[in-house]
Design a protein around this motif. Structure first.
Motif, mmCIF file in Angstrom:
data_model
loop_
_atom_site.group_PDB
_atom_site.id
_atom_site.type_symbol
_atom_site.label_atom_id
_atom_site.label_comp_id
_atom_site.label_asym_id
_atom_site.label_seq_id
_atom_site.Cartn_x
_atom_site.Cartn_y
_atom_site.Cartn_z
ATOM 1 N N ILE A 1 40.487 51.286 23.034
ATOM 2 C CA ILE A 1 39.476 52.015 22.275
ATOM 3 C C ILE A 1 38.589 51.031 21.508
ATOM 4 O O ILE A 1 37.361 51.189 21.454
ATOM 5 C CB ILE A 1 40.137 53.033 21.331
ATOM 6 C CG1 ILE A 1 40.773 54.164 22.162
ATOM 7 C CG2 ILE A 1 39.122 53.608 20.339
ATOM 8 C CD1 ILE A 1 41.589 55.131 21.352
ATOM 9 N N GLY A 2 39.192 49.991 20.937
ATOM 10 C CA GLY A 2 38.414 48.957 20.273
ATOM 11 C C GLY A 2 37.479 48.242 21.234
ATOM 12 O O GLY A 2 36.338 47.895 20.876
ATOM 13 N N TRP A 3 37.944 48.028 22.449
ATOM 14 C CA TRP A 3 37.126 47.393 23.482
ATOM 15 C C TRP A 3 35.881 48.242 23.767
ATOM 16 O O TRP A 3 34.761 47.732 23.793
ATOM 17 C CB TRP A 3 37.992 47.210 24.727
ATOM 18 C CG TRP A 3 37.285 46.781 25.975
ATOM 19 C CD1 TRP A 3 36.066 46.156 26.084
ATOM 20 C CD2 TRP A 3 37.779 46.934 27.300
ATOM 21 N NE1 TRP A 3 35.773 45.921 27.406
ATOM 22 C CE2 TRP A 3 36.805 46.382 28.175
ATOM 23 C CE3 TRP A 3 38.946 47.464 27.836
ATOM 24 C CZ2 TRP A 3 36.971 46.370 29.568
ATOM 25 C CZ3 TRP A 3 39.110 47.450 29.221
ATOM 26 C CH2 TRP A 3 38.136 46.912 30.064
ATOM 27 N N PHE A 4 36.073 49.539 23.935
ATOM 28 C CA PHE A 4 34.928 50.409 24.199
ATOM 29 C C PHE A 4 34.018 50.517 22.984
ATOM 30 O O PHE A 4 32.797 50.537 23.122
ATOM 31 C CB PHE A 4 35.395 51.795 24.657
ATOM 32 C CG PHE A 4 35.612 51.863 26.139
ATOM 33 C CD1 PHE A 4 34.564 52.115 27.003
ATOM 34 C CD2 PHE A 4 36.876 51.639 26.676
ATOM 35 C CE1 PHE A 4 34.753 52.156 28.377
ATOM 36 C CE2 PHE A 4 37.080 51.678 28.050
ATOM 37 C CZ PHE A 4 36.019 51.934 28.907
ATOM 38 N N ASP A 5 34.600 50.583 21.796
ATOM 39 C CA ASP A 5 33.788 50.713 20.590
ATOM 40 C C ASP A 5 32.931 49.479 20.335
ATOM 41 O O ASP A 5 31.843 49.592 19.760
ATOM 42 C CB ASP A 5 34.686 50.951 19.370
ATOM 43 C CG ASP A 5 35.240 52.366 19.322
ATOM 44 O OD1 ASP A 5 34.744 53.229 20.067
ATOM 45 O OD2 ASP A 5 36.181 52.596 18.532
ATOM 46 N N ARG A 6 33.422 48.312 20.772
ATOM 47 C CA ARG A 6 32.697 47.082 20.476
ATOM 48 C C ARG A 6 32.082 46.466 21.736
ATOM 49 O O ARG A 6 30.871 46.569 21.950
ATOM 50 C CB ARG A 6 33.629 46.092 19.772
ATOM 51 C CG ARG A 6 33.969 46.527 18.346
ATOM 52 C CD ARG A 6 34.743 45.458 17.602
ATOM 53 N NE ARG A 6 36.095 45.314 18.114
ATOM 54 C CZ ARG A 6 37.132 46.065 17.708
ATOM 55 N NH1 ARG A 6 36.947 47.019 16.818
ATOM 56 N NH2 ARG A 6 38.344 45.876 18.201
ATOM 57 N N ARG A 7 32.880 45.844 22.566
ATOM 58 C CA ARG A 7 32.319 45.082 23.684
ATOM 59 C C ARG A 7 31.558 45.966 24.666
ATOM 60 O O ARG A 7 30.441 45.628 25.074
ATOM 61 C CB ARG A 7 33.422 44.315 24.412
ATOM 62 C CG ARG A 7 33.939 43.126 23.638
ATOM 63 C CD ARG A 7 34.678 42.156 24.522
ATOM 64 N NE ARG A 7 33.833 41.646 25.582
ATOM 65 C CZ ARG A 7 34.286 40.870 26.587
ATOM 66 N NH1 ARG A 7 35.574 40.552 26.636
ATOM 67 N NH2 ARG A 7 33.463 40.436 27.511
#
Length: 227
Positions: A100-106
């Motif tokens: 989820i952090g990957w989608f939210d940022r990168r």
């Protein structure tokens, strides 16, 4: 009993993730469509960032204003008696948060900020035609992310492990917006395509498939469950 009002923009990936989660939770909610780039957008008075989604909840005479996906998905998870969209296994929970952090940022920075700016924001804001160089760069970045997802699904039943959960719905929310504009080359990623077809066939996905962007027709396969 609770009453829920969701303020959202139909083609915002975060708003879509929340709509999917509410659908999976079988929560009845009223929708208020917003245009966050306009000065009189009601979300501006609810969320300091001025961004959707915002969920207003009234339950037992108590009112809550939940801003953005993390707060809303967390509220749904906390309110469930049984595990909802977060895995029970600690390793899979950690992997869910990583993705989820990957989608939210990168993914947002490298793909959405380029492709959705060119394909969606420019028409909305009347900023001119898409820039071919930016489209090429966004598509190249998208391919690298799709390759990573394909690799994950080669050894897993779902993105974070054994069962479809929060990471899958967040990922599908992002990809579904790009898919509307025909930007996902599904034929190149058979494992990812099969995974997406499973998610797309769930009842919670049906409202998303009915969304239409003004002035832009959906891709020919956008609403097709067996594409």
């Amino acid at each position: 009993m609770s009453a829920c009002v969701l303020y959202h923009f139909a083609f915002d990936p975060g708003s879509r993730a929340v709509r999917l989660a509410l659908g999976e939770a079988r929560r009845t909610f009223t929708e208020t469509l917003v245009r966050p780039w306009e000065n009189d957008c009601p979300v501006a008075g609810m969320n300091p960032s001025g961004m959707p989604p915002v969920l207003q909840v009234t339950e037992d005479s108590r009112s809550l204003t939940l801003c953005e996906p993390a707060a809303i998905l967390g509220w749904l998870e906390d309110g469930s008696r049984d595990p909802f969209l977060m895995p029970t296994d600690p390793a899979e929970r950690a992997e869910t948060r990583r993705l989820i952090g990957w989608f939210d940022r990168r993914f947002t920075d490298e793909v959405n900020a380029v492709l959705l700016h060119e394909r969606m924001e420019k028409p909305l804001l009347r900023l001119g035609a898409p820039d071919a160089r930016n489209l090429r760069a966004g598509r190249e970045a998208l391919r690298s992310h799709l390759a990573m997802l394909e690799d994950l699904l080669s050894s897993r039943d779902a993105l974070s492990g054994r069962r479809i959960g929060q990471a899958d719905f967040v990922a599908a929310a992002h990809l579904s917006v790009l898919d509307y504009f025909g930007e996902v080359p599904w034929a190149n990623w058979p494992g990812l395509k099969t995974w997406y077809m499973k998610l797309k066939s769930r009842p919670s996905f049906r409202p998303l498939l009915a969304d239409r962007f003004p002035g832009v027709a959906a891709s020919a396969w956008y609403a097709d469950l067996d594409f």
